[in-house]
Scaffold this motif. Structure first.
Motif, short mmCIF file in Angstrom:
data_model
loop_
_atom_site.label_atom_id
_atom_site.label_comp_id
_atom_site.label_asym_id
_atom_site.label_seq_id
_atom_site.Cartn_x
_atom_site.Cartn_y
_atom_site.Cartn_z
N MET A 1 0.84 -1.21 0.00
CA MET A 1 0.00 0.00 0.00
C MET A 1 0.87 1.26 0.00
SD MET A 1 -3.35 1.13 0.39
CE MET A 1 -4.06 -0.46 0.74
N ILE A 2 1.77 1.37 1.00
CA ILE A 2 2.60 2.55 1.20
C ILE A 2 4.02 2.07 1.52
CG2 ILE A 2 2.95 4.65 2.56
CD1 ILE A 2 -0.07 4.36 3.38
N GLY A 3 5.00 2.68 0.88
CA GLY A 3 6.39 2.31 1.17
C GLY A 3 6.82 2.76 2.55
N TYR A 4 6.64 4.04 2.85
CA TYR A 4 7.02 4.60 4.14
C TYR A 4 5.83 5.40 4.68
CZ TYR A 4 9.35 7.35 7.73
OH TYR A 4 9.70 7.93 8.92
N ILE A 5 5.38 5.03 5.88
CA ILE A 5 4.25 5.70 6.50
C ILE A 5 4.79 6.68 7.54
CG2 ILE A 5 2.16 5.42 7.87
CD1 ILE A 5 1.93 2.59 6.70
N GLY A 6 4.59 7.97 7.28
CA GLY A 6 5.08 9.00 8.18
C GLY A 6 4.14 9.27 9.33
N SER A 7 4.51 10.23 10.14
CA SER A 7 3.72 10.57 11.32
C SER A 7 2.35 11.11 10.93
CB SER A 7 4.46 11.61 12.16
OG SER A 7 4.56 12.83 11.45
N GLN A 8 1.38 10.83 11.75
CA GLN A 8 0.01 11.30 11.59
C GLN A 8 -0.63 10.84 10.28
OE1 GLN A 8 0.09 15.52 12.13
NE2 GLN A 8 0.74 15.38 14.25
N THR A 9 -0.21 9.68 9.78
CA THR A 9 -0.86 9.08 8.62
C THR A 9 -1.89 8.09 9.14
OG1 THR A 9 1.05 9.31 7.17
CG2 THR A 9 -0.55 7.62 6.59
N ASP A 10 -3.14 8.26 8.72
CA ASP A 10 -4.22 7.35 9.11
C ASP A 10 -4.59 6.49 7.91
OD1 ASP A 10 -4.52 8.36 11.73
OD2 ASP A 10 -5.76 10.00 10.98
N VAL A 11 -4.60 5.18 8.11
CA VAL A 11 -5.02 4.23 7.08
C VAL A 11 -6.21 3.48 7.64
CG1 VAL A 11 -4.34 2.27 5.65
CG2 VAL A 11 -2.65 4.01 6.24
N ALA A 12 -7.37 3.57 6.94
CA ALA A 12 -8.59 2.96 7.45
C ALA A 12 -9.34 2.22 6.35
CB ALA A 12 -9.50 4.03 8.06
N ASN A 13 -9.81 1.02 6.67
CA ASN A 13 -10.62 0.21 5.77
C ASN A 13 -9.94 -0.02 4.42
OD1 ASN A 13 -12.91 -1.35 5.31
ND2 ASN A 13 -13.96 0.32 4.26
N CYS A 14 -8.66 -0.37 4.48
CA CYS A 14 -7.87 -0.62 3.27
C CYS A 14 -7.38 -2.06 3.27
CB CYS A 14 -6.67 0.33 3.21
SG CYS A 14 -7.12 2.07 3.03
N SER A 15 -7.02 -2.57 2.09
CA SER A 15 -6.55 -3.95 2.02
C SER A 15 -5.49 -4.12 0.94
CB SER A 15 -7.72 -4.90 1.73
OG SER A 15 -8.24 -4.63 0.44
N THR A 16 -4.65 -5.12 1.15
CA THR A 16 -3.70 -5.57 0.12
C THR A 16 -3.85 -7.08 -0.02
OG1 THR A 16 -1.91 -5.85 1.72
CG2 THR A 16 -2.02 -3.73 0.59
#
Length: 189
Positions: free
Chosen positions: A156-171
Motif C-alpha cells: 500500500m505505502i512504502g514509508y508511513i510518516g507521522s500522523q498518517t491514518d489508514v482505514a478500511n484498506c486492504s492488500t
C-alpha cells in the motif's frame, strides 16, 4: 466521462517538480496500461508526483479511481531520496486519498544511491496528516535491486510518516522481490 487506456505510452507526470494542491475525482473510472518511466528530473514519481493540501481545512484530494495494469519501468539511478507510488509519489501533508484501487500492476525499481528509497502501490511515502481510506491494492509485484542506505517497500505505502491514518484498506496478492543491499530495510503490507 470514460475509462482511459494509455496503451503503455509513457505517462507525462502530473506536477513534475511541482506540488499538486487540488482535488482530483476519478468518478470511479479506470486508468489502464499506464507506464511510468522515472528519470533524474524529479525524485517523486506517480500519477501525481507530490501531493500537499494548502491547509487542514483546504486539503488536497485524490479519490474514486482505479489504476489497472500499470508499470513503473526501470529508470535512471537517482541522486537523492526517491519516492515511487503508482498513484502518488509522496504525500506531504493535508492530503486525503479515498476509494483508490491499484490492481494487476508492477513496479521494477533499481537504484544505487547513498539515500533512502520509498516504494509502494498507492504511495511511495506519506508524511504528516495524510488519510488513506477505503483503498485497495491487489495483484501487485514490486521488484527491487541495488544499493542504498535505507529501503522501505510496501504493498500500500512504502514509508508511513507521522500522523498518517489508514482505514478500511486492504492488500492482496502483493509480491515483493527484494535484492537491495541497505543499512536499514523495512517491508510493510
Amino acid at each position: 466521462d470514460a475509462d482511459i487506456d494509455l496503451n503503455n505510452h509513457s505517462w507525462p507526470f502530473v506536477n513534475l517538480n511541482k506540488t499538486f494542491k487540488g482535488k482530483f475525482d476519478g468518478q470511479n473510472h479506470t486508468i489502464s496500461n499506464m507506464k511510468l518511466e522515472p528519470s533524474t528530473a524529479n525524485y517523486n514519481y506517480g500519477l501525481f508526483c507530490m501531493v500537499e493540501g494548502q491547509a487542514a481545512d483546504n486539503r488536497a484530494e485524490v479519490k474514486n479511481l482505479t489504476i489497472s495494469n500499470a508499470m513503473v519501468a526501470p529508470g535512471a539511478d537517482f541522486g537523492k531520496t526517491t519516492s515511487v507510488g503508482l498513484v502518488i509519489g509522496k504525500s506531504n501533508k493535508n492530503t486525503d486519498v479515498t476509494n483508490v484501487n491499484v490492481t494487476n500492476s508492477q513496479i521494477i525499481y533499481s537504484h544505487n544511491i547513498n539515500e533512502a528509497n520509498f516504494v509502494g502501490g498507492i504511495a511511495g511515502q506519506t508524511a504528516s496528516d495524510t488519510r488513506i481510506t477505503n483503498c485497495s491494492v491487489s495483484s501487485l509485484t514490486i521488484t527491487t535491486s541495488g544499493t542504498t542506505t535505507k529501503a522501505y517497500f510496501g504493498g500500500m505505502i512504502g514509508y508511513i510518516g507521522s500522523q498518517t491514518d489508514v482505514a478500511n484498506c486492504s492488500t492482496t496478492g502483493v509480491t515483493i522481490t527484494y535484492t537491495t543491499i541497505a543499512n536499514e530495510s523495512r517491508l510493510s503490507g
